[in-house]
Design a protein around this motif. Structure first.
Motif, PDB file in Angstrom:
ATOM      1  N   LEU B  98       3.441   1.630   9.326  1.00 40.67           N
ATOM      2  CA  LEU B  98       2.630   1.155   8.209  1.00 40.67           C
ATOM      3  C   LEU B  98       2.252  -0.295   8.494  1.00 40.67           C
ATOM      4  O   LEU B  98       2.968  -1.001   9.194  1.00 40.67           O
ATOM      5  N   MET B  99       1.136  -0.713   7.932  1.00 40.77           N
ATOM      6  CA  MET B  99       0.745  -2.112   8.048  1.00 40.77           C
ATOM      7  C   MET B  99       1.681  -2.946   7.184  1.00 40.77           C
ATOM      8  O   MET B  99       1.705  -2.758   5.954  1.00 40.77           O
ATOM      9  N   PRO B 100       2.435  -3.859   7.794  1.00 42.07           N
ATOM     10  CA  PRO B 100       3.436  -4.581   7.015  1.00 42.07           C
ATOM     11  C   PRO B 100       2.836  -5.456   5.911  1.00 42.07           C
ATOM     12  O   PRO B 100       3.496  -5.729   4.919  1.00 42.07           O
ATOM     13  N   ASN B 101       1.593  -5.868   6.102  1.00 43.54           N
ATOM     14  CA  ASN B 101       0.991  -6.782   5.124  1.00 43.54           C
ATOM     15  C   ASN B 101       0.195  -6.082   4.039  1.00 43.54           C
ATOM     16  O   ASN B 101      -0.461  -6.727   3.240  1.00 43.54           O
ATOM     17  N   LEU B 102       0.225  -4.755   4.059  1.00 48.47           N
ATOM     18  CA  LEU B 102      -0.506  -4.028   3.029  1.00 48.47           C
ATOM     19  C   LEU B 102       0.485  -3.264   2.148  1.00 48.47           C
ATOM     20  O   LEU B 102       1.515  -2.798   2.622  1.00 48.47           O
ATOM     21  N   THR B 103       0.145  -3.129   0.871  1.00 46.90           N
ATOM     22  CA  THR B 103       0.997  -2.368  -0.044  1.00 46.90           C
ATOM     23  C   THR B 103       0.870  -0.879   0.273  1.00 46.90           C
ATOM     24  O   THR B 103       0.008  -0.475   1.059  1.00 46.90           O
ATOM     25  N   GLU B 106      -2.580   0.202  -0.451  1.00 44.68           N
ATOM     26  CA  GLU B 106      -3.569  -0.307   0.514  1.00 44.68           C
ATOM     27  C   GLU B 106      -3.441   0.368   1.873  1.00 44.68           C
ATOM     28  O   GLU B 106      -4.438   0.571   2.565  1.00 44.68           O
ATOM     29  N   PHE B 137       5.324  -3.411  -0.848  1.00 45.74           N
ATOM     30  CA  PHE B 137       5.062  -3.538   0.584  1.00 45.74           C
ATOM     31  C   PHE B 137       6.078  -2.689   1.354  1.00 45.74           C
ATOM     32  O   PHE B 137       7.165  -2.423   0.838  1.00 45.74           O
TER      33      PHE B 137
END
Lengths: 296, 235
Positions: B98-103, B106, B137
């Protein structure tokens, strides 16, 4: 690119900058500090150049007219001086004016030259000459020495040459130093921006798996580099502007005889140099490293 | 008879390691039908992940033919492969990716954004039981929850198939079962083809078909007439 996509990419870039918090702060700081050092040195260099130019401007040839010279010779001399291609300024100083000046210089003791007015004036008519290029002064002095009606020519030989040599060295050193600093800044900034991408190389991979096109992945990073570079450049410009204003204000009251580059000119130069440098390096740094990680 | 989704013939994948050529796949024949759950079993180094990457259009075979309907993947351009990944394939990984900076929301939205026919994100979040954690997150979610977000992300694009590489590999049993149940449900409810790659033989009991991979070749294929439900599986 659609406008909607443009906003989307910029939005993503801003989000990423905010959420990467410390990494963004760190890269902005590196960009800002590097550009601050470069900018400060540029300010110093501009002023040193201005001062040396000022000093050089003051270098002049004084040509003393032969007392015996005929009216015809005097006229010819004036025509030749004015017509000389390398001459910037020709100023005639009559012997009366020279005496007035001397009196002024003597101030309280001007009585020393009293009684020398008119026919008794021991001073001679002269010309004060400035060449277009100050460094040409010795050559020009050599030429005009041979003109009719010239008694002798003085341009401060022996003093002027080392002065020019010194200003030349100062100028070159400034340029070399600035080039070195600029190269360092380029590397530092580009690497810092690349580092921000490198840390997130996994995100590029994820985006590829999700099926994003290379450009869809690239744009947010490009905008992020642009924004980081822009903020990193604006900060030193503001610091330099306020710092330089303060310095100029101080100098005007304390060392008023030295003329400095105006703060408006400085800010203009900084905006012209630092802003594009920050923005271009930010964009290049991020695009180059994204490209590398796009190749799976 | 279910419709054929993918047909791959004599797929070979070799890597040049200095002077040596290493074969990850030595001539694999592989078919995939619509709406089936296939488990690809094999020890590590058997070529499972390589096969999955080729099926998913992340990697190209060195040799062989690969058809997705009328589409020849072995001849596809980079652009076509991207398009294929975007609209036909959902990936699920062992480490969630998962993208760590997106919830959570998101992350799912990211893949919905680029797809042509995406599913409703909040609906998916509800189905994977994470409506409450919508704005969390990844670092605020457990492994099982992250994997459920990843499944929702894979599905959000509304692809024809979900390709899962050891989806339970780093989860405890309870979370693993939950994830497997979701995959089974999506296969049945959304009529998706699900491919699960694993070395966990227990998981194969819930598959419609099991492909055994060994040393870069298909060892055997078993059709499972009465697959177990996810809850019946245990390890």
């Amino acid at each position: 690119m659609h406008i909607r996509s443009l906003f989307y990419f910029i939005g993503e870039a801003l989000k990423s900058i905010a959420r990467n918090g410390w990494m963004s702060v760190a890269s902005i700081a590196v960009v800002a500090i590097t550009l601050l050092i470069l900018g400060s040195f540029m300010v110093l260099n501009y002023n040193v150049t201005l001062i040396t130019e000022d000093v050089k401007e003051q270098v002049q040839i004084v040509l003393y007219v032969d007392e015996e010279a005929s009216g015809e010779d005097r006229l010819k001399l004036q025509q030749k001086l004015v017509g000389h291609p390398q001459m910037e300024e020709v100023r005639f100083v009559s012997r009366d004016e020279a005496l007035e000046r001397l009196k002024r210089q003597l101030g309280d003791r001007s009585y020393l030259v009293e009684g020398y007015e008119g026919e008794d004036n021991p001073l001679r008519d002269s010309y004060e000459l400035r060449t277009k290029i100050p460094e040409d002064i010795a050559i020009v002095a050599g030429e005009i020495k041979e003109y009719p009606g010239v008694d002798y020519v003085d341009y401060g030989s022996g003093v002027v040459e080392p002065l020019f040599q010194f200003t030349g060295v100062v100028r070159w050193m400034g340029l070399i130093f600035m080039a070195g600093l600029a190269v360092t800044a380029v590397f530092l900034i580009a690497h810092t921006i690349r580092l921000t991408v490198y840390i997130r190389r996994k995100e590029i991979m994820i985006m590829k798996y999700v099926g994003a096109t290379d450009w869809f992945i690239r744009w947010p990073f490009v905008f992020e580099g642009l924004i980081l570079g822009f903020i990193g450049a604006v900060i030193p410009i503001i610091i330099i502007y306020y710092g330089y204003n303060t310095a100029v204000a101080w100098a005007q009251t304390n060392i008023y005889f030295v003329s400095l580059v105006s703060p408006e000119d400085i800010i203009e130069e900084m905006v012209k140099v630092l802003l594009p440098l920050g923005v271009i390096l930010g964009v290049l740094g991020s695009s180059i490293s994204v490209r590398r990680f796009l190749k799976v | 008879m279910a419709k054929l989704l993918i047909e791959a013939r004599n797929i070979k994948k070799r890597y040049q390691m200095g002077e040596v050529i290493v074969y990850a796949l030595r001539g694999v024949d592989f078919t995939l039908y619509e709406k089936e759950l296939v488990v690809v079993l094999g020890p590590s180094g058997s070529g499972k992940s390589t096969l999955l990457n080729i099926i998913g259009g992340m990697d190209r075979a060195s040799e062989g033919e690969f058809y997705f309907g009328d589409f020849h993947l072995h001849e596809a351009s980079e652009r076509q492969l991207t398009y294929y990944r975007r609209n036909e394939v959902g990936f699920i990984f062992q480490f969630y990716n998962l993208m760590p900076n997106l919830t959570a929301y998101e992350n799912i939205d990211l893949s919905a954004q680029i797809a042509e026919n995406p599913l409703d994100i909040d609906g998916l979040l509800e189905q994977v039981g994470l409506s409450e954690r919508r704005d969390h997150f990844p670092s605020q979610l457990s492994g099982g929850e992250q994997q459920r977000v990843a499944i929702a992300r894979g599905l959000a694009k509304n692809p024809r198939m979900l390709l899962c590489d050891e989806p339970t590999g780093s989860l405890d049993l309870a979370s693993g079962i939950q994830v497997l149940k979701l995959l089974r449900d999506f296969c049945d409810d959304y009529q998706k083809t699900v491919v699960i790659i694993t070395h966990n033989t227990e998981i194969s009991k819930m598959a419609d078909r099991v492909v055994y991979l060994k040393d870069g070749l298909v060892d055997k294929v078993e059709i499972n007439d009465s697959p177990l439900s996810a809850e019946q599986v245990s390890w």
